[in-house]
Enzyme design. Structure first.
Site, PDB file in Angstrom:
ATOM      1  N   GLY A 184      -0.283  -4.137  -7.296  1.00  0.00           N
ATOM      2  CA  GLY A 184      -0.063  -2.697  -7.186  1.00  0.00           C
ATOM      3  C   GLY A 184       0.422  -2.122  -8.505  1.00  0.00           C
ATOM      4  N   GLY A 185       1.722  -1.967  -8.632  1.00  0.00           N
ATOM      5  CA  GLY A 185       2.331  -1.315  -9.792  1.00  0.00           C
ATOM      6  C   GLY A 185       1.809  -1.759 -11.146  1.00  0.00           C
ATOM      7  CB  SER A 200       6.958  -7.644  -7.304  1.00  0.00           C
ATOM      8  OG  SER A 200       7.473  -6.582  -6.525  1.00  0.00           O
ATOM      9  CG  ASN A 254      -3.847  -1.335  -3.433  1.00  0.00           C
ATOM     10  OD1 ASN A 254      -4.394  -0.238  -3.440  1.00  0.00           O
ATOM     11  ND2 ASN A 254      -3.027  -1.724  -2.456  1.00  0.00           N
ATOM     12  N   GLY A 305       6.227  -3.677  -4.170  1.00  0.00           N
ATOM     13  CA  GLY A 305       6.826  -2.522  -4.841  1.00  0.00           C
ATOM     14  C   GLY A 305       8.336  -2.606  -4.992  1.00  0.00           C
ATOM     15  CE  LYS A 344       0.275  -0.601  -3.255  1.00  0.00           C
ATOM     16  NZ  LYS A 344       1.602  -1.092  -2.901  1.00  0.00           N
ATOM     17  CD  GLU A 376      -0.533  -7.402  -0.869  1.00  0.00           C
ATOM     18  OE1 GLU A 376      -0.518  -7.288  -2.089  1.00  0.00           O
ATOM     19  OE2 GLU A 376      -0.714  -6.446  -0.100  1.00  0.00           O
ATOM     20  CD  GLU A 412       1.736   0.358   0.445  1.00  0.00           C
ATOM     21  OE1 GLU A 412       0.696   0.918   0.053  1.00  0.00           O
ATOM     22  OE2 GLU A 412       2.498  -0.262  -0.334  1.00  0.00           O
ATOM     23  CG  HIS A 444      -1.914  -2.763   1.677  1.00  0.00           C
ATOM     24  ND1 HIS A 444      -0.684  -2.158   1.801  1.00  0.00           N
ATOM     25  CD2 HIS A 444      -1.903  -3.395   0.482  1.00  0.00           C
ATOM     26  CE1 HIS A 444       0.030  -2.410   0.713  1.00  0.00           C
ATOM     27  NE2 HIS A 444      -0.682  -3.167  -0.095  1.00  0.00           N
TER      28      HIS A 444
HETATM   29  P1  PGA Z   1       3.068  -4.255  -5.954  1.00  0.00           P
HETATM   30  O1  PGA Z   1       2.034  -3.938  -4.737  1.00  0.00           O
HETATM   31  O2  PGA Z   1       2.348  -5.153  -6.914  1.00  0.00           O
HETATM   32  O3  PGA Z   1       3.396  -2.915  -6.526  1.00  0.00           O
HETATM   33  O4  PGA Z   1       4.238  -4.938  -5.341  1.00  0.00           O
HETATM   34  C1  PGA Z   1       1.203  -4.937  -4.218  1.00  0.00           C
HETATM   35  C2  PGA Z   1       0.328  -4.391  -3.128  1.00  0.00           C
HETATM   36  O5  PGA Z   1       0.776  -3.544  -2.349  1.00  0.00           O
HETATM   37  O6  PGA Z   1      -0.840  -4.806  -2.999  1.00  0.00           O
END
Ligand code: PGA
Length: 241
Positions: A226-227, A205, A9, A165, A11, A159, A92, A90
Site C-alpha cells: 500500500g503506502g 507495511s 495497491n 497501514g 487504494k 495481510e 478494507e 481486501h
Molecule cells: P500498507 O497496505 O502497505 O500500506 O500496509 C497494504 C495493503 O493494504 O495492501
C-alpha cells in the site's frame, strides 16, 4: 518455479494525471519479476495505454455478472479493458463493505472465467491475532474464499489486518509461518502439486527496508504493497529488492 509478483495497491489515492505519469515511467523498466499496480478504477482504461511492462488491475469488482447494482463495476467491463488482475477480499472491503468469503469466492470464479488473475486477500484482525486465532481464521477464509477454483491461476495475499497501514510488519518468521500454513491448507483442499504452484504474497507495511528478508522466505512469493507503492522511488527500490 514460482515467479515472484509484487503489486502496488493505490487504494483511493492519486489523480488521473499522476497515475498516468507514474505508470508510464514504471512501465518503461524491465523486470525479472511480475510487477503490478492497482490504481483507482476510473483510471484503468487510461493507464492501460501506457502500462508497458507493468500489469494493471482493479482493486475490486462486483460478484454478479450484470444487473441492477448501482455504483458497481462488472468483471465483464474489466475483461473488456484487458485488466490483468483484480484484488478480491481486501480487508478494507471485508471491514467497510461487508465483503464475505462467499462473495470473494463468487468473484474469484467469475474472474477466472474472464481470464483475469484474482489476487485473493486473507488476514486476521488484531483481536484475533492476540487471541492466538490466526490459523483458525485463515483456515476458514482460505477454505471458503478459495473453494472449487482453478487454484494455480490465483494469487493469495496474506495481510494481517493489524499490519496494514500501521507501520507494524508481522515478523518475517510469522509471515513465513502463516504463508506456509496457507500452502498446507491449499494442499489439503487441492493437492500438493497444485498448492506448490500458487503464489502467496505477504502484505502489511511492506517497505524497501523489509522486502528483502520477506522475499527470502520459502513460502513468500511476493508482496501486496500500500503506502510504499505511492512514491515511484520507494516502489522501484522495493521491486528491485
Ligand atoms: P500498507 O497496505 O502497505 O500500506 O500496509 C497494504 C495493503 O493494504 O495492501
Amino acid at each position: 518455479m514460482r515467479k515472484p509478483i509484487i503489486i502496488g495497491n493505490w487504494k483511493m489515492n492519486k489523480s488521473i494525471h499522476d497515475s498516468i505519469i507514474f505508470i508510464d515511467e514504471l512501465g518503461k523498466d524491465s523486470f525479472e519479476i511480475e510487477v503490478g499496480i492497482a490504481p483507482q478504477m476510473i483510471t484503468l482504461p487510461i493507464v492501460n495505454e501506457v502500462k508497458g511492462n507493468v500489469l494493471v488491475g482493479a482493486q475490486n469488482a462486483n460478484d454478479h455478472l450484470e444487473g441492477a447494482y448501482t455504483g458497481e463495476v462488472s468483471i465483464a467491463l474489466l475483461q473488456e479493458i484487458n485488466s490483468d488482475f483484480c484484488i478480491v477480499g481486501h480487508s478494507e472491503r471485508r471491514q467497510y463493505y461487508n465483503e464475505t468469503n462467499k462473495s470473494v469466492n463468487d468473484k474469484t470464479k467469475l474472474l477466472l472465467d474472464a481470464k483475469i488473475m484474482p489476487v485473493v486477500c486473507v488476514g486476521e484482525s488484531l483481536e484475533e491475532y492476540e487471541a492466538g486465532k490466526t490459523n483458525e481464521v485463515i483456515k476458514e477464509q482460505i477454505n471458503n474464499s478459495l473453494a472449487d477454483v482453478s487454484i494455480a491461476d490465483c494469487v493469495v495475499a496474506y495481510e494481517p489486518v493489524w499490519a496494514i497501514g500501521t507501520g507494524k510488519t508481522a515478523t518475517t518468521q510469522t509471515a513465513q509461518e502463516v504463508c506456509k500454513f496457507i500452502r498446507e491448507e491449499l494442499a489439503k483442499m487441492y493437492s500438493q502439486e497444485e498448492a506448490d504452484k500458487v503464489r502467496i504474497q505477504y502484505g502489511g507495511s511492506v517497505k524497501p527496508s523489509n522486502i528483502g528478508e520477506l522475499m527470502a522466505c520459502p513460502d513468500i512469493d511476493g508482496a501486496l504493497v500500500g503506502g510504499a507503492s505511492l512514491e515511484i522511488a520507494s516502489f522501484k527500490e522495493l521491486i528491485n529488492y
